[in-house]
Design a protein around this motif. Structure first.
Motif, PDB file in Angstrom:
ATOM      1  N   UNK A   1       0.866  -1.287   0.085  1.00 62.15           N
ATOM      2  CA  UNK A   1      -0.145  -0.074  -0.251  1.00 62.15           C
ATOM      3  C   UNK A   1       0.842   1.220   0.003  1.00 62.15           C
ATOM      4  N   UNK A   2       1.399   1.624  -1.151  1.00 65.84           N
ATOM      5  CA  UNK A   2       2.376   2.633  -1.367  1.00 65.84           C
ATOM      6  C   UNK A   2       1.589   4.175  -1.444  1.00 65.84           C
ATOM      7  N   UNK A   3       1.097   4.354  -0.279  1.00 68.71           N
ATOM      8  CA  UNK A   3       0.386   5.474  -0.107  1.00 68.71           C
ATOM      9  C   UNK A   3       0.688   6.181   1.484  1.00 68.71           C
ATOM     10  N   UNK A   4       0.881   7.317   1.100  1.00 69.07           N
ATOM     11  CA  UNK A   4       1.475   8.250   2.397  1.00 69.07           C
ATOM     12  C   UNK A   4       0.119   8.813   3.198  1.00 69.07           C
ATOM     13  N   UNK A   5      -1.037   8.804   2.490  1.00 68.34           N
ATOM     14  CA  UNK A   5      -2.091   9.282   3.317  1.00 68.34           C
ATOM     15  C   UNK A   5      -3.443   8.494   2.662  1.00 68.34           C
ATOM     16  N   UNK A   6      -4.699   8.697   3.217  1.00 68.73           N
ATOM     17  CA  UNK A   6      -5.808   7.932   3.192  1.00 68.73           C
ATOM     18  C   UNK A   6      -7.104   8.521   3.139  1.00 68.73           C
ATOM     19  N   UNK A   7      -8.179   8.552   2.461  1.00 67.25           N
ATOM     20  CA  UNK A   7      -9.249   9.257   2.215  1.00 67.25           C
ATOM     21  C   UNK A   7     -10.043   9.309   3.465  1.00 67.25           C
ATOM     22  N   UNK A   8     -10.583  10.106   3.913  1.00 61.19           N
ATOM     23  CA  UNK A   8     -11.800  10.165   4.972  1.00 61.19           C
ATOM     24  C   UNK A   8     -13.020  10.243   4.271  1.00 61.19           C
TER      25      UNK A   8
ATOM     26  N   UNK B   1     -15.805  11.410   5.609  1.00 59.65           N
ATOM     27  CA  UNK B   1     -16.276  12.365   6.332  1.00 59.65           C
ATOM     28  C   UNK B   1     -15.687  12.790   7.603  1.00 59.65           C
ATOM     29  N   UNK B   2     -16.239  13.992   8.203  1.00 56.82           N
ATOM     30  CA  UNK B   2     -15.924  14.303   9.298  1.00 56.82           C
ATOM     31  C   UNK B   2     -15.764  13.261  10.297  1.00 56.82           C
ATOM     32  N   UNK B   3     -14.794  12.887  11.113  1.00 54.74           N
ATOM     33  CA  UNK B   3     -14.529  11.784  12.268  1.00 54.74           C
ATOM     34  C   UNK B   3     -14.874  10.446  11.547  1.00 54.74           C
ATOM     35  N   UNK B   4     -14.715  10.169  10.185  1.00 54.98           N
ATOM     36  CA  UNK B   4     -14.809   9.239   9.719  1.00 54.98           C
ATOM     37  C   UNK B   4     -13.538   8.561   9.169  1.00 54.98           C
ATOM     38  N   UNK B   5     -13.191   7.437   9.561  1.00 52.91           N
ATOM     39  CA  UNK B   5     -11.854   6.864   9.164  1.00 52.91           C
ATOM     40  C   UNK B   5     -11.968   5.395   8.934  1.00 52.91           C
ATOM     41  N   UNK B   6     -11.121   4.949   7.850  1.00 53.11           N
ATOM     42  CA  UNK B   6     -10.958   3.585   7.510  1.00 53.11           C
ATOM     43  C   UNK B   6     -10.083   2.785   8.704  1.00 53.11           C
ATOM     44  N   UNK B   7      -9.500   3.575   9.415  1.00 49.35           N
ATOM     45  CA  UNK B   7      -8.450   3.166  10.498  1.00 49.35           C
ATOM     46  C   UNK B   7      -6.894   3.525  10.212  1.00 49.35           C
ATOM     47  N   UNK B   8      -7.000   3.743   8.726  1.00 53.46           N
ATOM     48  CA  UNK B   8      -5.653   4.265   8.285  1.00 53.46           C
ATOM     49  C   UNK B   8      -5.964   5.760   7.926  1.00 53.46           C
ATOM     50  N   UNK B   9      -4.972   6.585   8.256  1.00 52.67           N
ATOM     51  CA  UNK B   9      -4.891   8.050   8.155  1.00 52.67           C
ATOM     52  C   UNK B   9      -3.563   8.511   7.432  1.00 52.67           C
ATOM     53  N   UNK B  10      -2.661   8.079   8.127  1.00 53.40           N
ATOM     54  CA  UNK B  10      -1.511   8.482   7.661  1.00 53.40           C
ATOM     55  C   UNK B  10      -0.373   7.750   7.892  1.00 53.40           C
ATOM     56  N   UNK B  11       0.276   7.296   6.814  1.00 52.33           N
ATOM     57  CA  UNK B  11       1.515   6.048   6.960  1.00 52.33           C
ATOM     58  C   UNK B  11       2.422   6.189   8.078  1.00 52.33           C
ATOM     59  N   UNK B  12       2.801   7.442   8.435  1.00 55.17           N
ATOM     60  CA  UNK B  12       3.519   7.589   9.516  1.00 55.17           C
ATOM     61  C   UNK B  12       2.906   6.863  11.086  1.00 55.17           C
TER      62      UNK B  12
END
Length: 383
Positions: free
Chosen positions: A32-39, A41-52
């Motif tokens: 998963x060669x991505x530094x960031x992940x789509x939300x 909506x507000x306060x909605x997350x897949x559990x992955x936000x930023x690869x750091x």
């Protein structure tokens, strides 16, 4: 894999934590060669936000390493030293740590040159001597850092006994398990609180990536280590995570083959007229042999040996052809290293002399080549 905790080591190594990518069904877990992940909506997350913070590929290798160590948590880092650095951040100025006196030069440097400046006190002691551990504990001692087998003299510390002493004195035990890997040794099951790995070595196994891991069962330690990783950014990249996952699939096969070769090479070296002494924990005369049989399921693939004549060192390093003169260890290729000027160059000479890391010492990381080719190469190089 929901049944992962019931699977044996080899199966977990091959299949990893999830066994496949749940999104696509891919057997080779994706990068998963991505530094960031789509939300969404507000306060909605897949559990992955930023690869750091968290990345699916890195998460898979972290959970796989944890399962192999029979632990709750694994945290990945960009290198083994980055992993150790994160562990040292658990301590504050004035805290005192007991450390195996014979250990990797980079770890020595981290304690002596970096963290001592910030007031973390330390004592390098022979952790194979339980009485010496007890004698060096003081009111500020907070931990014991053990490397076993040690680098490069292959000294073996009784992890369970050291952990019992630590618990009586409210200390945590940190074990560098790089040489034996969780295939041959599981320090947490022997009482350790934290295990560190240079994943660059046997876990990756192909000399093509850098990685480090911290493994623990402690919720509190896990939370702190993850925070330090987030704050400092020494994270394991998605591609390097995938390379370690790929390497782990053959870990048990590589370790068995390398160990078989190492035993034969140690037996060859011990009777060679130009060799003064061989340091390999799989030799019955080794000081650590009995403890190794008790706490480990294998002896590993690391050998050090001392030649009788210093002049032979340069000849050996120049004349090996199949064996490669290079730093590092744990790959499929057999490597030979000169600790005096390479891995332990920054360790003061008086300490090296005391430990036996002299100008006549060489270290072998035994690979998976044909054993006859390796022994023939050594025969020619030794002359």
């Amino acid at each position: 894999m929901s049944e992962g905790s019931c699977l044996r080591f080899e199966t977990t190594a091959v299949h990893g934590d999830k066994g496949y990518d749940p999104l696509t069904g891919a057997i080779s877990f994706p990068i998963y060669q991505s530094s960031t992940f789509r939300h969404g909506g507000l306060n909605e997350s897949t559990g992955y936000d930023y690869s750091r913070l968290l990345n699916p590929t890195s998460e898979e290798v972290e959970n796989t390493v944890a399962k192999l160590e029979e632990a709750k948590y694994g945290i990945g880092f960009s290198t083994g030293l980055a992993a150790i650095d994160a562990v040292l951040r658990l301590f504050k100025p004035g805290d005192h740590i007991l450390i195996s006196d014979d250990l990797y030069g980079g770890t020595f440097r981290l304690f002596r040159e970096i963290y001592s400046v910030y007031g973390i006190k330390h004592s390098f002691i022979d952790t194979t001597d339980l009485d010496e551990i007890v004698r060096n504990i003081n009111e500020n001692t907070k931990a014991i850092f053990i490397e076993t087998p040690s680098n490069p003299m292959m000294k073996v510390t009784d992890i369970k006994a050291a952990a019992e002493i630590a618990k009586l004195n409210n200390l945590i035990v940190i074990v560098d398990n790089t040489f034996l890997t969780p295939y041959f040794q599981k320090p947490l099951n022997l009482g350790a609180d934290i295990v560190v790995h240079s994943g660059t070595k046997f876990l990756g196994g192909h000399n093509d990536t850098l990685a480090g891991f911290v493994v623990t069962n402690s919720d509190a330690i896990k939370e702190k280590i993850i925070y330090y990783k987030k704050a400092t950014g020494a994270v394991l990249s998605p591609f390097d995570s995938w390379l370690i996952l790929r390497g782990i699939k053959t870990l048990h096969i590589r370790m068995d083959k390398s160990q078989d070769n190492a035993i034969k090479i140690a037996e060859f070296l011990r009777v060679h007229p130009k060799v003064e002494e061989v340091f390999y924990v799989g030799l019955p005369e080794s000081k650590g042999y009995v403890i190794s049989k008790k706490q480990s399921s294998g002896f590993g693939a690391m050998i050090s040996f001392k030649v009788k004549d210093k002049a032979d060192v340069a000849e050996i390093l120049k004349n090996v052809k199949v064996i490669t003169f290079a730093e590092s260890l744990g790959g499929v290729e057999t490597l030979i290293t000169y600790p005096q000027t390479q891995t332990h160059s920054e360790v003061p000479q008086e300490i090296k002399d005391r430990l036996g890391v002299t100008d006549k010492l060489l270290r072998l990381s035994v690979g998976i080549e044909n054993i006859e080719d390796l022994i023939q190469d050594l025969k020619k190089a030794l002359g």
